[in-house]
Design a protein around this motif. Sequence first.
Motif, PDB file in Angstrom:
ATOM      1  N   UNK A  14      -0.249 -74.809 -18.435  1.00  0.00           N
ATOM      2  CA  UNK A  14      -0.200 -73.776 -19.518  1.00  0.00           C
ATOM      3  C   UNK A  14      -1.567 -73.398 -19.967  1.00  0.00           C
ATOM      4  N   UNK A  15      -2.369 -74.416 -20.508  1.00  0.00           N
ATOM      5  CA  UNK A  15      -3.823 -74.194 -21.073  1.00  0.00           C
ATOM      6  C   UNK A  15      -4.666 -73.611 -19.896  1.00  0.00           C
ATOM      7  N   UNK A  16      -4.328 -74.019 -18.624  1.00  0.00           N
ATOM      8  CA  UNK A  16      -5.360 -73.648 -17.696  1.00  0.00           C
ATOM      9  C   UNK A  16      -4.968 -71.953 -17.460  1.00  0.00           C
ATOM     10  N   UNK A  17      -3.755 -71.893 -17.376  1.00  0.00           N
ATOM     11  CA  UNK A  17      -3.382 -70.226 -16.993  1.00  0.00           C
ATOM     12  C   UNK A  17      -3.734 -69.344 -18.124  1.00  0.00           C
ATOM     13  N   UNK A  18      -3.814 -69.808 -19.336  1.00  0.00           N
ATOM     14  CA  UNK A  18      -4.313 -69.075 -20.620  1.00  0.00           C
ATOM     15  C   UNK A  18      -5.748 -68.650 -20.403  1.00  0.00           C
ATOM     16  N   UNK A  19      -6.582 -69.812 -20.094  1.00  0.00           N
ATOM     17  CA  UNK A  19      -7.902 -69.924 -20.083  1.00  0.00           C
ATOM     18  C   UNK A  19      -8.272 -68.902 -18.646  1.00  0.00           C
ATOM     19  N   UNK A  20      -7.495 -68.877 -17.655  1.00  0.00           N
ATOM     20  CA  UNK A  20      -7.812 -68.138 -16.358  1.00  0.00           C
ATOM     21  C   UNK A  20      -7.518 -66.454 -16.847  1.00  0.00           C
ATOM     22  N   UNK A  21      -6.583 -66.362 -17.798  1.00  0.00           N
ATOM     23  CA  UNK A  21      -6.255 -64.865 -17.895  1.00  0.00           C
ATOM     24  C   UNK A  21      -7.201 -64.270 -18.925  1.00  0.00           C
ATOM     25  N   UNK A  22      -8.007 -65.491 -19.902  1.00  0.00           N
ATOM     26  CA  UNK A  22      -9.135 -64.719 -20.699  1.00  0.00           C
ATOM     27  C   UNK A  22     -10.415 -64.629 -19.735  1.00  0.00           C
ATOM     28  N   UNK A  23     -10.425 -65.509 -18.856  1.00  0.00           N
ATOM     29  CA  UNK A  23     -11.679 -65.302 -17.789  1.00  0.00           C
ATOM     30  C   UNK A  23     -11.620 -64.235 -17.063  1.00  0.00           C
ATOM     31  N   UNK A  24     -10.389 -64.020 -16.555  1.00  0.00           N
ATOM     32  CA  UNK A  24     -10.408 -62.638 -15.733  1.00  0.00           C
ATOM     33  C   UNK A  24     -10.562 -61.256 -16.560  1.00  0.00           C
ATOM     34  N   UNK A  25     -10.299 -61.369 -17.619  1.00  0.00           N
ATOM     35  CA  UNK A  25     -10.451 -60.190 -18.814  1.00  0.00           C
ATOM     36  C   UNK A  25     -11.787 -60.079 -19.156  1.00  0.00           C
ATOM     37  N   UNK A  26     -12.396 -61.382 -19.304  1.00  0.00           N
ATOM     38  CA  UNK A  26     -13.933 -61.430 -19.630  1.00  0.00           C
ATOM     39  C   UNK A  26     -14.557 -60.596 -18.495  1.00  0.00           C
ATOM     40  N   UNK A  27     -14.398 -61.112 -17.463  1.00  0.00           N
ATOM     41  CA  UNK A  27     -15.024 -60.683 -16.083  1.00  0.00           C
ATOM     42  C   UNK A  27     -14.939 -59.036 -16.134  1.00  0.00           C
ATOM     43  N   UNK A  28     -13.514 -58.608 -16.215  1.00  0.00           N
ATOM     44  CA  UNK A  28     -13.433 -57.146 -16.281  1.00  0.00           C
ATOM     45  C   UNK A  28     -14.359 -56.556 -17.244  1.00  0.00           C
ATOM     46  N   UNK A  29     -14.229 -57.083 -18.274  1.00  0.00           N
ATOM     47  CA  UNK A  29     -15.241 -56.451 -19.486  1.00  0.00           C
ATOM     48  C   UNK A  29     -16.655 -56.400 -19.218  1.00  0.00           C
ATOM     49  N   UNK A  30     -17.079 -57.308 -18.476  1.00  0.00           N
ATOM     50  CA  UNK A  30     -18.667 -57.509 -18.222  1.00  0.00           C
ATOM     51  C   UNK A  30     -18.759 -56.448 -17.072  1.00  0.00           C
ATOM     52  N   UNK A  31     -17.966 -56.058 -16.462  1.00  0.00           N
ATOM     53  CA  UNK A  31     -18.187 -55.260 -15.012  1.00  0.00           C
ATOM     54  C   UNK A  31     -17.819 -53.795 -15.765  1.00  0.00           C
ATOM     55  N   UNK A  32     -17.459 -53.620 -16.935  1.00  0.00           N
ATOM     56  CA  UNK A  32     -17.261 -52.059 -17.335  1.00  0.00           C
ATOM     57  C   UNK A  32     -16.012 -51.688 -17.283  1.00  0.00           C
ATOM     58  N   UNK A  33     -14.939 -52.504 -16.713  1.00  0.00           N
ATOM     59  CA  UNK A  33     -13.708 -52.076 -16.212  1.00  0.00           C
ATOM     60  C   UNK A  33     -13.054 -51.958 -17.592  1.00  0.00           C
ATOM     61  N   UNK A  34     -12.307 -51.175 -18.038  1.00  0.00           N
ATOM     62  CA  UNK A  34     -11.308 -51.040 -19.274  1.00  0.00           C
ATOM     63  C   UNK A  34     -10.030 -51.530 -18.961  1.00  0.00           C
ATOM     64  N   UNK A  35      -9.355 -52.364 -19.953  1.00  0.00           N
ATOM     65  CA  UNK A  35      -8.195 -52.905 -19.954  1.00  0.00           C
ATOM     66  C   UNK A  35      -7.074 -52.078 -20.025  1.00  0.00           C
TER      67      UNK A  35
END
Length: 189
Positions: A168-189
């Motif tokens: 559960x903790x890993x999946x939450x961390x991966x969702x967070x990491x996925x979204x951070x990567x999107x933001x850093x690439x300039x992709x909007x959520x």
Amino acid sequence: MFYYKAKLVKIGELLYKEGLVDARAGNLSVRLRDRAIITRTGSHLGNLSFEDLIELQLYQKHTLEDRASSEWIVHREIYLQTSHKAVVHAHPLYTVFLSNYYSRIEPKDSEGKAILGAVEVIPDYPSGSEELAGAVAQGLKTSKILVVKNHGVFSAAQTLTQAYSLISVLERSCRYLWNINLIERGTTL
């Protein structure tokens, strides 16, 4: 015996409700000395009954192995090579996505960092194979959780709740990491 079966049912329900498995994916088991109780192949973790739980011997073959999860060989090998008492295997979506891009998943959120640290991603061996069993058991000798590329997560601990919680903790961390990567690439959520 009732306690362990009830716990397996409860953890299966939590995995399903949290979206860590779909209707027919994932499996879990608990070790009881020289035996283990594991979910039946094709069982719906979100709606398990005691009939979906199969008790098998760790040190000898049993005719019911054909009815057990196809990952029985992996669970068995973990119990034979480690001191873990519970194993949970799930297919959390964001974790599986990220397994394509990382050889180690390093959470950026505080909870993931504190609880998990870096999580190893191992190659995608065929499901239910001896190669997968050996690689997962080897990895879980020094860790409580690892990811199989394009496949899912195996977590092992002293209790089912602990093993489930790590996923559960890993999946939450991966969702967070996925979204951070999107933001850093300039992709909007």
